[in-house]
Scaffold this motif. Sequence first.
Motif, short mmCIF file in Angstrom:
data_model
loop_
_atom_site.label_atom_id
_atom_site.label_comp_id
_atom_site.label_asym_id
_atom_site.label_seq_id
_atom_site.Cartn_x
_atom_site.Cartn_y
_atom_site.Cartn_z
N ARG A 23 16.41 9.41 -1.09
CA ARG A 23 15.86 8.07 -0.89
C ARG A 23 14.69 7.74 -0.99
NH1 ARG A 23 19.60 9.63 3.46
NH2 ARG A 23 21.65 8.79 3.10
N ASP A 24 13.72 8.44 -0.62
CA ASP A 24 12.41 8.04 -0.62
C ASP A 24 11.87 7.95 -2.32
OD1 ASP A 24 9.00 8.36 0.10
OD2 ASP A 24 9.38 9.83 -1.27
N LYS A 25 11.03 6.82 -2.61
CA LYS A 25 10.84 6.57 -3.89
C LYS A 25 9.38 6.90 -4.29
CE LYS A 25 15.04 5.31 -4.61
NZ LYS A 25 15.85 6.39 -5.03
N ILE A 26 8.57 7.18 -3.14
CA ILE A 26 7.17 7.53 -3.29
C ILE A 26 6.92 8.94 -4.06
CG2 ILE A 26 5.09 7.81 -1.96
CD1 ILE A 26 6.15 5.52 -0.20
N GLY B 97 9.74 11.53 -3.75
CA GLY B 97 10.86 11.55 -4.37
C GLY B 97 11.31 13.01 -5.02
N SER C 294 14.79 10.64 4.23
CA SER C 294 14.09 10.44 2.91
C SER C 294 14.54 11.50 1.93
CB SER C 294 12.77 11.02 3.10
OG SER C 294 11.76 10.07 3.92
N TYR D 225 3.60 -2.06 5.73
CA TYR D 225 2.80 -0.97 5.14
C TYR D 225 1.46 -1.24 5.27
CZ TYR D 225 1.46 2.68 2.29
OH TYR D 225 0.71 3.88 1.82
N TRP E 70 9.73 4.68 6.60
CA TRP E 70 11.08 3.82 6.82
C TRP E 70 10.61 2.83 7.97
CZ3 TRP E 70 13.86 3.82 3.00
CH2 TRP E 70 14.01 5.18 2.13
N ASN F 266 16.68 -3.29 -2.00
CA ASN F 266 15.70 -2.61 -2.82
C ASN F 266 14.36 -2.45 -2.15
OD1 ASN F 266 17.71 -2.64 -4.61
ND2 ASN F 266 17.52 -4.49 -5.42
N ASN F 267 14.02 -2.82 -1.17
CA ASN F 267 12.70 -2.69 -0.48
C ASN F 267 12.57 -1.33 -0.16
OD1 ASN F 267 10.71 -2.20 1.99
ND2 ASN F 267 10.26 -4.35 0.94
N GLN F 268 11.45 -0.75 -0.49
CA GLN F 268 11.33 0.61 -0.46
C GLN F 268 11.20 1.31 0.69
OE1 GLN F 268 7.65 2.27 -2.39
NE2 GLN F 268 6.62 0.55 -2.00
N PHE F 269 10.93 0.41 1.87
CA PHE F 269 10.73 0.72 3.31
C PHE F 269 12.15 0.37 4.32
CE2 PHE F 269 6.29 -0.84 2.04
CZ PHE F 269 5.87 0.44 1.49
#
Length: 311
Positions: free
Chosen positions: A53-56, A58, A114, A241, A265, A285-288
């Motif tokens: 799930r984490d896109k940072i 990943g 994540s 953030y 998150w 679609n927000n990454q957080f």
Amino acid sequence: MSLDWLHNKLNAMSFWKDLKNAFSGKDPNQAFKESIQQEQQQILDSKDKEGVRDKIIGSKAFFTKQIDKVQKRIVQMKQEYDEDKAVNKPDFDFSAYFISFNIKYFQLIQAKYSRGDGVKTILTDCAVLMETVTNFWTPDTDYSDGGDMDFMDLINALSLGILADIDKKYFEELGKVMQEKNFSDFIIDYLLNTQLSDYHIGEELQVPDSKSLQLLSEITKEENKNEAVKKLKLYLDKYYYTLESLDYEYNTHKFENGRNFYGYWCWEAGALVKIKGLDDGILRNNQFYPYDFVHWKDKDTNKSKKTYFFE
């Protein structure tokens, strides 16, 4: 010049080239091997990112390493806690243990989510997280200035408890501790009130200068659902953030190869969507935003059978 002659000539040239490479120590198949290795690495990289799930960062392998590290530390801490409890008097101050447990369980929840773990496998951890909060927000400590605990840690614990549908007894015990100490904060009281309908909601913020908490307060009071979700999107896009909101977690993915990174998150956003019944399509679609945690199914499973971890 015939085509057969040309074909034989090319074969001869290839033979002498391969022979030369053999004597020079070069592998004539090196380019082919490197191509295969690249394809295999691409497959491994793809599998490592699958379901994360984490896109940072990943990487499933990265979060598995983080989870293993935290779980080992929790086991050590629990053993130390049990040993100290066995030799100390009942009124011994164990708050330092529970602060550490709170940090580790929050990291564990973050990392599991994540990595892409199923939400139902994380629910018990959320109950333990709430239990740790109750155990160190004791009536023996002065919370007139908000306490020593980072304020967002308490909001995170309450938000996860709400999202996980943990038993009301956890909220009742925390509420009792806060009432005994006359501790009141509008956002904390609001979150408790969603689970305990007779819990009094104070009017003041314990951290009145925080812009993010001011906006969060506005969202809780917003009766128009469309406006509420727009403000929540603003909160996620502009206010979440930040160093003010995340404190020591801010930018941890950039330092020491992410040694202290577990995910970013925004659990309070998920809790407010659930509480207010908002359409969170524009947040998905927000990454957080923890969309999967807000929308997990079969909630009654694992709900009422949880017993206390620190007994």
